[in-house]
Write a protein that holds these residues in place. Structure first.
Motif, PDB file in Angstrom:
ATOM      1  N   ILE A  69       0.837  -1.198   0.000  1.00 54.99           N
ATOM      2  CA  ILE A  69       0.000   0.000   0.000  1.00 54.99           C
ATOM      3  C   ILE A  69       0.872   1.248   0.000  1.00 54.99           C
ATOM      4  O   ILE A  69       0.581   2.229  -0.662  1.00 54.99           O
ATOM      5  N   GLN A  70       1.966   1.185   0.749  1.00 54.30           N
ATOM      6  CA  GLN A  70       2.875   2.317   0.833  1.00 54.30           C
ATOM      7  C   GLN A  70       4.073   2.074  -0.085  1.00 54.30           C
ATOM      8  O   GLN A  70       4.685   1.005  -0.038  1.00 54.30           O
ATOM      9  N   PRO A  71       4.410   3.033  -0.929  1.00 52.53           N
ATOM     10  CA  PRO A  71       5.548   2.874  -1.836  1.00 52.53           C
ATOM     11  C   PRO A  71       6.827   2.525  -1.084  1.00 52.53           C
ATOM     12  O   PRO A  71       7.092   3.064  -0.010  1.00 52.53           O
ATOM     13  N   GLY A  72       7.568   1.576  -1.631  1.00 50.63           N
ATOM     14  CA  GLY A  72       8.847   1.190  -1.046  1.00 50.63           C
ATOM     15  C   GLY A  72       8.749   0.232   0.122  1.00 50.63           C
ATOM     16  O   GLY A  72       9.770  -0.099   0.732  1.00 50.63           O
ATOM     17  N   ARG A  73       7.564  -0.250   0.433  1.00 48.71           N
ATOM     18  CA  ARG A  73       7.405  -1.137   1.588  1.00 48.71           C
ATOM     19  C   ARG A  73       7.123  -2.582   1.192  1.00 48.71           C
ATOM     20  O   ARG A  73       6.810  -3.418   2.023  1.00 48.71           O
ATOM     21  N   GLY A  74       7.277  -2.904  -0.095  1.00 48.94           N
ATOM     22  CA  GLY A  74       7.028  -4.267  -0.563  1.00 48.94           C
ATOM     23  C   GLY A  74       7.897  -5.301   0.125  1.00 48.94           C
ATOM     24  O   GLY A  74       7.445  -6.399   0.441  1.00 48.94           O
ATOM     25  N   GLU A  75       9.161  -4.964   0.383  1.00 45.86           N
ATOM     26  CA  GLU A  75      10.051  -5.919   1.056  1.00 45.86           C
ATOM     27  C   GLU A  75       9.568  -6.206   2.465  1.00 45.86           C
ATOM     28  O   GLU A  75       9.578  -7.362   2.902  1.00 45.86           O
ATOM     29  N   ASP A  76       9.126  -5.193   3.174  1.00 44.83           N
ATOM     30  CA  ASP A  76       8.618  -5.401   4.534  1.00 44.83           C
ATOM     31  C   ASP A  76       7.382  -6.297   4.530  1.00 44.83           C
ATOM     32  O   ASP A  76       7.238  -7.177   5.371  1.00 44.83           O
ATOM     33  N   VAL A  77       6.497  -6.068   3.562  1.00 46.44           N
ATOM     34  CA  VAL A  77       5.285  -6.879   3.459  1.00 46.44           C
ATOM     35  C   VAL A  77       5.655  -8.320   3.133  1.00 46.44           C
ATOM     36  O   VAL A  77       5.164  -9.267   3.750  1.00 46.44           O
ATOM     37  N   MET A  78       6.553  -8.515   2.162  1.00 45.57           N
ATOM     38  CA  MET A  78       6.957  -9.867   1.768  1.00 45.57           C
ATOM     39  C   MET A  78       7.645 -10.587   2.918  1.00 45.57           C
ATOM     40  O   MET A  78       7.397 -11.772   3.147  1.00 45.57           O
TER      41      MET A  78
END
Length: 86
Positions: free
Chosen positions: A30-39
Motif C-alpha cells: 500500500i505504501q511505496p517502497g514497503r514491498g520488502e517489509d510486506v513480503m
C-alpha cells in the motif's frame, strides 16, 4: 490452508498478502517502497520452510526485490487470461 493477511507497522497499513500452503499468491504494498517489509512479514508466517512466489515476467521491480531477498528462479510458467467486457 489459505489466508489473507493485512500487514501493519503500528497503526499504518503497509500491505496485503495472500498465503496458501508454502506459496505467497498475492502481495500488494500500500505504501511505496514497503514491498520488502510486506513480503518478509508474509514469509515469516511460513516459518522456515521453502517459500515460492509467482511473478509476471514484465514486473521487473518485483523480480529485483525477490532476487535481493534471496529468491531464485526455478521455472517459467506461461498463463494467459481472457477478460470479457459485458
Amino acid at each position: 490452508k489459505r489466508c489473507c493477511y493485512f500487514v501493519f507497522e503500528g497503526n499504518s497499513l503497509l500491505g496485503i498478502g495472500k498465503v496458501e500452503n508454502l506459496q505467497v499468491d498475492a502481495i500488494v504494498a500500500i505504501q511505496p517502497g514497503r514491498g520488502e517489509d510486506v513480503m518478509r512479514a508474509l514469509c515469516g508466517l511460513i516459518d522456515g520452510q521453502l517459500v515460492s512466489v509467482e511473478v509476471a515476467t514484465n514486473n521487473i521491480p518485483a523480480i529485483s526485490l525477490y532476487r535481493k531477498m534471496g529468491f531464485e528462479e526455478r521455472e517459467s510458467v506461461v498463463k494467459w487470461y481472457c477478460v470479457y467486457n459485458k
